[in-house]
Design an enzyme around this catalytic site. Structure first.
Site, PDB file in Angstrom:
ATOM      1  N   GLY A  25      52.918  16.356  50.342  1.00  8.98           N
ATOM      2  CA  GLY A  25      53.096  16.427  48.890  1.00  8.98           C
ATOM      3  C   GLY A  25      54.498  16.125  48.398  1.00  8.98           C
ATOM      4  O   GLY A  25      55.449  15.934  49.177  1.00  8.98           O
TER       5      GLY A  25
ATOM      6  N   ARG B 296      45.875  17.617  54.409  1.00  6.36           N
ATOM      7  CA  ARG B 296      44.564  17.025  54.703  1.00  6.36           C
ATOM      8  C   ARG B 296      44.691  15.588  55.218  1.00  6.36           C
ATOM      9  O   ARG B 296      43.776  15.067  55.826  1.00  6.36           O
ATOM     10  CB  ARG B 296      43.709  17.026  53.435  1.00  6.36           C
ATOM     11  CG  ARG B 296      43.464  18.420  52.899  1.00  6.36           C
ATOM     12  CD  ARG B 296      42.718  18.374  51.585  1.00  6.36           C
ATOM     13  NE  ARG B 296      43.443  17.633  50.558  1.00  6.36           N
ATOM     14  CZ  ARG B 296      43.010  17.469  49.318  1.00  6.36           C
ATOM     15  NH1 ARG B 296      41.865  17.988  48.954  1.00  6.36           N
ATOM     16  NH2 ARG B 296      43.728  16.788  48.433  1.00  6.36           N
TER      17      ARG B 296
ATOM     18  N   LYS C  21      69.718  29.122  41.960  1.00  8.73           N
ATOM     19  CA  LYS C  21      70.807  28.248  41.517  1.00  8.73           C
ATOM     20  C   LYS C  21      72.104  29.056  41.546  1.00  8.73           C
ATOM     21  O   LYS C  21      72.114  30.212  41.092  1.00  8.73           O
ATOM     22  CB  LYS C  21      70.531  27.733  40.096  1.00  8.73           C
ATOM     23  CG  LYS C  21      69.394  26.719  40.031  1.00  8.73           C
ATOM     24  CD  LYS C  21      69.154  26.272  38.616  1.00  8.73           C
ATOM     25  CE  LYS C  21      67.897  25.437  38.508  1.00  8.73           C
ATOM     26  NZ  LYS C  21      68.074  24.038  38.870  1.00  8.73           N
TER      27      LYS C  21
ATOM     28  N   GLU D 285      65.076  19.842  28.949  1.00  6.86           N
ATOM     29  CA  GLU D 285      64.985  18.723  29.892  1.00  6.86           C
ATOM     30  C   GLU D 285      64.814  17.433  29.117  1.00  6.86           C
ATOM     31  O   GLU D 285      64.141  17.411  28.078  1.00  6.86           O
ATOM     32  CB  GLU D 285      63.777  18.896  30.808  1.00  6.86           C
ATOM     33  CG  GLU D 285      63.848  20.123  31.682  1.00  6.86           C
ATOM     34  CD  GLU D 285      62.666  20.170  32.634  1.00  6.86           C
ATOM     35  OE1 GLU D 285      62.841  19.689  33.767  1.00  6.86           O
ATOM     36  OE2 GLU D 285      61.600  20.655  32.245  1.00  6.86           O
TER      37      GLU D 285
ATOM     38  N   HIS E 297      61.149  30.927  34.952  1.00  5.25           N
ATOM     39  CA  HIS E 297      62.575  30.622  34.858  1.00  5.25           C
ATOM     40  C   HIS E 297      63.241  31.266  33.632  1.00  5.25           C
ATOM     41  O   HIS E 297      64.270  31.941  33.752  1.00  5.25           O
ATOM     42  CB  HIS E 297      62.798  29.111  34.796  1.00  5.25           C
ATOM     43  CG  HIS E 297      62.092  28.333  35.864  1.00  5.25           C
ATOM     44  ND1 HIS E 297      61.919  28.817  37.137  1.00  5.25           N
ATOM     45  CD2 HIS E 297      61.518  27.097  35.864  1.00  5.25           C
ATOM     46  CE1 HIS E 297      61.279  27.907  37.869  1.00  5.25           C
ATOM     47  NE2 HIS E 297      61.018  26.860  37.108  1.00  5.25           N
TER      48      HIS E 297
END
Ligand code: NDP
Ligand code: BG6
Length: 519
Positions: free
Chosen positions: A45, A76, A217, A251, A275
């Site tokens: 992934g 998988r 962080k 963002e 968060h």
């Protein structure tokens, strides 16, 4: 650091030496974990490729992993170990451009293995892992310490946890058995409770590591140090001196290739439940009795327990949910959320939220905390700004620059990590002309370890400071339930991609006579 900006460390000493071992990174001593095997579910992934393996490589390259260590990737997809190593090499080169080191890679790659895996098949755990793990443990002399990292979609968490437990892989007979669960932990309060119950039927709380990478962080870890290792701020950190607090996690990126997940989640589940609420907790918590994971978690839970309930009838006065329309980010035209690949044409998923919350305690009574987070905003900026009250008496009524701006402390989480305090000074040469000036500290060379490096180190070490506890997870879901239930019912505010967010959010804070800091 060397010329590539990588951290230079001493060679690891003999691992047979008893007791904790440390590496010196610049001026800090960081504990190196004991020998262990890390089993990654979801190794084909995005998270494994972009974060986990690059972070593990950097840790290994810097001598922060034990030499007796292995990583078993599973998914998988049918692949050999050689193919997996090649895919991960490509991933590391892409994630760490310019910092790839062939010799270090070859040494690291020798610890990487792959096995195709069917998560729903109990035999894959008993016969499959039951055979592979002892072989790898014997080859790498890891002594039975096992870390199971669930880098899989949340829909698969329950199956995997159940099958791990049923196969006896949660037992700690020969070494530790930790389970690391990616976010989101649940989809709402009921599912988070169900997941907590399930995981607790096989694991004790100290074996469970619920990830919120924001906690790892550097600048977020710094919040507690800033507050409690300095005597000058804490006496002011309360309703008497503070007018309000703003927490922004903005963002400029969109949802990238994660439409399937994001359509189900939306910004409240994706950013607030974890968060943003964790940043709120660290800003508002009382000093813990001691700096240990459990005592800090106790204080965080108290903050969440003290959150004033959102009133369902007047929710719009406290919460704005929005979705981006088309616009431009960094000079590039970008489509509306509803035109992103994989998003339904009539989607009502919020990509932005702003909230006004109160914490009903002696310290914070009636001090508003304004929280906001969104995709495709004007810039990438995560910060906490603490706005102090105006001076009580206008001693300088006729300053040229207008009213005296109150003092502000800004904790800059990212980018430009650091902090600043704004205060008033007299401009030279004038009689009464005040000027707000910032006193700024910037992290000189960025951070030593990135968030996933910390997370990976600490889940192996068994340190829970940077993870979330059962009670906080459920309390956060509980506080957000009215907001989640309102989504899809109340009209969504619209904002142009690349903007500061919806005008409704400007009004939310403006009604109180305040304004958001620009992004
Ligand atoms: P991906 O969609 O890339 O899938 C991760 C892995 O899960 C792949 O190995 C994939 O295997 C497997 N998988 C997908 N669907 C299923 C299924 N139905 N049954 C079994 N396996 C399946 O996800 P990410 O890597 O992006 O995310 C993994 C976890 O990390 C999630 O919980 C996510 O919320 C979390 N996370 C991810 C972030 C990111 O930036 N990617 C950031 C923060 C958290 P296969 O190849 O076989 O399909
Ligand atoms: C993840 C969210 O947890 O955090 C993403 O799922 C988001 O949607 C990301 O983009 C932001 O993390 P960072 O570290 O880039 O601020």
């Amino acid at each position: 650091m060397d010329q590539r900006g990588e951290i230079v460390v001493e060679r690891p000493p003999d691992e047979a030496v008893a007791g904790p071992r440390y590496r010196r990174l610049e001026t800090c001593e960081i504990e190196v974990p004991n020998p262990a095997g890390l089993i990654i579910f979801g190794a084909s992934g995005d998270l494994t490729r972009r974060k986990l393996i690059p972070s593990l490589f950097r840790l290994s390259r810097n001598g922060m992993l034990p030499e007796r260590f292995f990583i078993l990737g599973t998914s998988r997809v049918s692949m050999t170990t050689e193919q997996f190593r090649a895919a991960m090499e490509e991933a590391v080169q892409a994630a760490l451009p310019g910092a790839f080191d062939r010799q270090a890679w070859d040494a690291f790659a020798g610890h990487l293995y792959y096995s195709t895996f069917d998560y729903g098949d109990p035999l894959a755990y008993t016969a499959g892992l039951g055979a592979i793990l002892p072989r790898l443990e014997s080859r790498h002399q890891t002594g039975g310490n096992r870390i199971f990292y669930l880098a899989i979609p949340p829909t698969v968490f329950e199956d995997v946890i159940h099958n791990l437990g049923a196969a006896g892989l949660s037992r700690e007979d020969r070494g530790c058995s930790h389970v690391v669960i990616e976010k989101p932990f649940g989809h709402d309060l009921a599912s988070a409770r169900r997941l907590n119950r399930l995981v607790h039927s096989f694991y004790k709380e100290d074996q469970i590591f619920r990830i919120d990478h924001y906690l790892a962080k550097e600048t977020v870890q710094n919040i507690l140090m800033f507050r409690f290792a300095n005597s000058i701020f804490e006496p002011l950190w309360n309703r008497r001196y503070i007018d309000h607090v703003q927490i922004s996690a903005a963002e400029s990126i969109g949802i990238e290739h994660r439409a399937g997940y994001y359509e189900e989640a939306g910004v409240v589940r994706d950013m607030f439940q974890n968060h943003v609420f964790q940043l709120l907790c660290l800003t508002a918590l009382e000093p813990p009795a001691e700096f240990t994971a459990d005592r800090v978690q106790d204080e965080k839970a108290k903050v969440l327990r003290s959150l004033r309930r959102f009133p369902r009838e007047t929710l719009a006065e406290h919460v704005v949910l929005g979705q981006y329309s088309e616009g431009a980010v960094d000079g590039r035209d970008v489509p509306a959320y509803r035109r992103e690949e994989g998003v339904a044409a009539g989607s009502t998923t919020p990509t932005y939220a702003a909230m006004r919350v109160f914490i009903d305690t002696w310290r914070w009574q009636d001090v508003p905390f304004y929280l906001r987070s969104g995709k495709r905003l004007a810039g990438r900026k995560t910060e906490i700004s603490v706005h102090f009250k105006e001076v009580p008496h206008a001693l300088f009524p006729d300053t040229v620059t207008g009213p005296i701006e109150p003092n502000t402390i800004v904790l800059k989480i990212q980018p430009d990590e650091g902090m600043s305090l704004t205060f008033q000074t007299k401009q030279p040469g004038t009689k009464v002309c005040l000027e707000p000036v910032p006193m700024t500290y910037s992290y000189p060379r960025g951070v030593l370890l990135d968030a996933y490096e910390w997370v990976l180190l600490d889940c192996i070490l068994g340190d829970h400071m940077l993870f979330t506890r059962e009670d906080s997870v459920e309390l956060a879901w509980s506080a957000l339930t009215p907001v989640l239930e309102s989504a899809g019912q109340a009209p969504l505010a619209s904002y142009a991609a690349g903007s500061q967010g919806p005008s409704e959010a400007t009004r939310l804070i403006g009604r109180d006579g305040r304004a958001w800091r620009p992004l």
